[in-house]
Structures are given as structure tokens and as C-alpha cells.
Design an enzyme around this catalytic site. Structure first.
Site, PDB file in Angstrom:
ATOM      1  N   ALA A 111      27.519  43.783  21.158  1.00 40.27           N
ATOM      2  CA  ALA A 111      27.019  45.102  21.741  1.00 40.27           C
ATOM      3  C   ALA A 111      27.785  45.122  23.082  1.00 40.27           C
ATOM      4  O   ALA A 111      28.206  44.195  23.793  1.00 40.27           O
ATOM      5  CB  ALA A 111      25.655  44.502  22.295  1.00 40.27           C
ATOM      6  N   ARG A 121      19.573  35.189  14.959  1.00 41.00           N
ATOM      7  CA  ARG A 121      20.969  35.351  15.411  1.00 41.00           C
ATOM      8  C   ARG A 121      21.174  34.035  16.321  1.00 41.00           C
ATOM      9  O   ARG A 121      19.870  33.473  16.857  1.00 41.00           O
ATOM     10  CB  ARG A 121      21.348  36.345  16.231  1.00 41.00           C
ATOM     11  CG  ARG A 121      20.564  36.828  17.258  1.00 41.00           C
ATOM     12  CD  ARG A 121      21.267  37.917  18.407  1.00 41.00           C
ATOM     13  NE  ARG A 121      20.358  38.293  19.446  1.00 41.00           N
ATOM     14  CZ  ARG A 121      20.086  37.508  20.407  1.00 41.00           C
ATOM     15  NH1 ARG A 121      20.569  36.382  20.679  1.00 41.00           N
ATOM     16  NH2 ARG A 121      19.418  38.125  21.306  1.00 41.00           N
ATOM     17  N   CYS A 176      21.194  36.250  28.190  1.00 43.49           N
ATOM     18  CA  CYS A 176      22.089  35.427  27.644  1.00 43.49           C
ATOM     19  C   CYS A 176      21.895  33.916  28.281  1.00 43.49           C
ATOM     20  O   CYS A 176      22.582  33.159  27.993  1.00 43.49           O
ATOM     21  CB  CYS A 176      23.203  35.729  27.762  1.00 43.49           C
ATOM     22  SG  CYS A 176      23.795  37.386  26.848  1.00 43.49           S
ATOM     23  N   TRP A 211      19.106  42.351  25.698  1.00 40.35           N
ATOM     24  CA  TRP A 211      18.524  43.838  25.670  1.00 40.35           C
ATOM     25  C   TRP A 211      19.648  44.726  25.137  1.00 40.35           C
ATOM     26  O   TRP A 211      20.693  44.447  25.277  1.00 40.35           O
ATOM     27  CB  TRP A 211      18.327  44.139  27.242  1.00 40.35           C
ATOM     28  CG  TRP A 211      17.767  45.782  27.392  1.00 40.35           C
ATOM     29  CD1 TRP A 211      16.507  46.248  27.306  1.00 40.35           C
ATOM     30  CD2 TRP A 211      19.008  46.784  27.301  1.00 40.35           C
ATOM     31  NE1 TRP A 211      16.532  47.619  27.476  1.00 40.35           N
ATOM     32  CE2 TRP A 211      17.775  47.955  27.436  1.00 40.35           C
ATOM     33  CE3 TRP A 211      20.068  47.221  27.564  1.00 40.35           C
ATOM     34  CZ2 TRP A 211      18.286  49.587  27.551  1.00 40.35           C
ATOM     35  CZ3 TRP A 211      20.521  48.464  27.514  1.00 40.35           C
ATOM     36  CH2 TRP A 211      19.665  49.450  27.470  1.00 40.35           C
TER      37      TRP A 211
END
Length: 231
Positions: free
Chosen positions: A175, A89, A191, A95
Site C-alpha cells: 500500500a 498476512r 505497523c 489502515w
């Protein structure tokens, strides 16, 4: 595009009519889904698209795992030596684990929609879903995901997006931090962002909001959006 829902393993189902997207609840607490099994489910769903299947939306909670997107840097990895799973991705290290709701829309995008268009669509889906629970989410220019502005604090991220589009087929997804612990985010650079925090919907509202609570609303908003952007 009509939507069909099931809680069983997608490959065990009778093929559904063309035009229906299957919603698969692959596992929510206490039935957490190992990350590797989530990848298998995505690969199976992507393979079915070649046979005329219009797509599968996977809804789940993962066992605790760190993953690293294609742009991840070594200095962003967990500082305690915890293993990290490299994935195809976009994005960087993140996480997944109990208390976090994950959605993988494995679909073929309409020719009018590209990667950035789809990311913006997912952000709006999350914003609309969070609003149903009294959480005000917003975008930050130049960054992906959905953010909140707690009183007197810098912006905090409560939803992450990391997708891959190959030949028009989407894998990976989004998410939403619902009721998960924030401790795992302290050991790495979430990120790749060093100037903002991470939060959950439960923390923002002062009440416990679980993935099972959020899943129906997310499915409703996301399946509506997929009618517009997926073939």
C-alpha cells in the site's frame, strides 16, 4: 512473462494463455473496494493458480478499514474502539482507505525466491515508482516498507508491505500513501512502530498525487519485477 490488462472482474474474463499475468483495476476513486471484496478477489485469483493460471495483479483503493496482521498486539489497535479486521498476512495493524493505492500481486513465486526476497523486491518497486514522482524513498534496516527523510524530521513511512506466502503462492501485498488523510494513523500504532512517523507522497512533494496518478507507474515497475520472481 507477458502482461495483460483489464478493468473488469477477473473471474468474468476468458481464460488467458499460459504465460500472461492479468492486471485487474478492481476499483479506484470513486469506486472504492470493500476490504472483504478485496479478499474474495485474492482468493479467486489464488484458486486459479491451481489450474495453471500464472497470476493476477489487483490494483485498487479500499473503503476505510483497519486490518491486523498475525503479529499484532492488542495495545496497537485503534484507541477509539474502531473495529479491526484480522488477516493472515504478516505485519501488524495498518489502515487502508481513500487516497491510498493498494496492489495485490497474487502469483506463484519462482523456487529461487522466498518471503524476504519478495519483500525486498516490492520495496524496490515502490522506491522506483516514487522516484518517478520526485520522491526519494529508502529502506530502513530491520524494518519493512519504504521510508522518506523529510528535512529535520525523523524518518517517515509512506508505503507498507504485508504479504502471506503459502506453498509458494503470494497473497496480500503493498500500500502506497498517495493523497490519503493521515488522521486515521493517529489512533493506533502504525505497523507497531512508535519511533517514526507516517507521511504521503502528496505531503512529501507539496502537490496532490492521487492513486490514479501513481497506478500506471506502479503497474509498470511491478509487472516488470514479477517477470523475474514469479513462475
Amino acid at each position: 512473462m507477458a502482461i495483460a490488462s483489464t478493468s473488469a472482474h477477473p473471474s468474468a474474463q476468458t481464460p488467458h494463455p499460459f504465460g500472461n499475468t492479468r492486471v485487474v483495476h478492481a476499483g479506484l476513486s470513486p469506486n472504492f473496494v470493500p476490504y472483504e471484496h478485496g479478499l474474495e478477489l485474492q482468493n479467486e485469483a489464488a484458486a486459479r493458480l491451481a489450474d495453471g493460471d500464472p497470476g493476477t495483479l489487483l490494483i485498487l483503493e479500499h473503503d476505510a478499514v483497519y486490518t491486523a496482521g498475525r503479529r499484532s498486539l492488542p495495545e496497537e489497535y485503534p484507541n477509539d474502539g474502531t473495529p479491526v479486521v484480522p488477516v493472515s498476512r504478516g505485519g501488524k495493524v495498518t489502515w487502508h482507505g481513500p487516497g491510498q493505492l493498494v496492489a495485490y500481486p497474487v502469483v506463484r513465486l519462482n523456487n529461487r525466491f522466498g518471503l524476504v526476497d519478495f519483500i525486498r523486491t516490492l520495496e524496490q518497486v515502490i522506491i522506483d515508482t516514487a522516484s518517478d514522482f520526485g520522491v526519494t524513498g529508502r529502506r530502513i534496516e530491520g524494518r519493512t516498507g519504504v521510508w522518506a527523510d523529510p528535512d529535520g524530521l525523523p524518518a517517515e513511512k509512506f508505503a507498507q508491505i504485508g504479504i502471506r506466502v503459502s506453498e509458494g503462492i503470494v497473497t496480500h501485498g503493498l500500500a502506497v500513501n498517495c493523497s490519503n488523510s493521515l488522521t486515521p494513523f493517529e489512533s493506533f500504532v502504525p505497523c507497531g512502530i512508535t519511533d517514526a512517523g507516517v507521511t504521503t507522497m502528496s505531503r512529501l512533494t507539496g502537490r496532490t498525487i492521487t492513486p490514479s496518478d501513481v497506478a500506471p507507474a506502479l503497474v509498470q515497475h511491478l509487472t516488470a519485477a514479477l517477470q523475474e520472481v514469479a513462475q
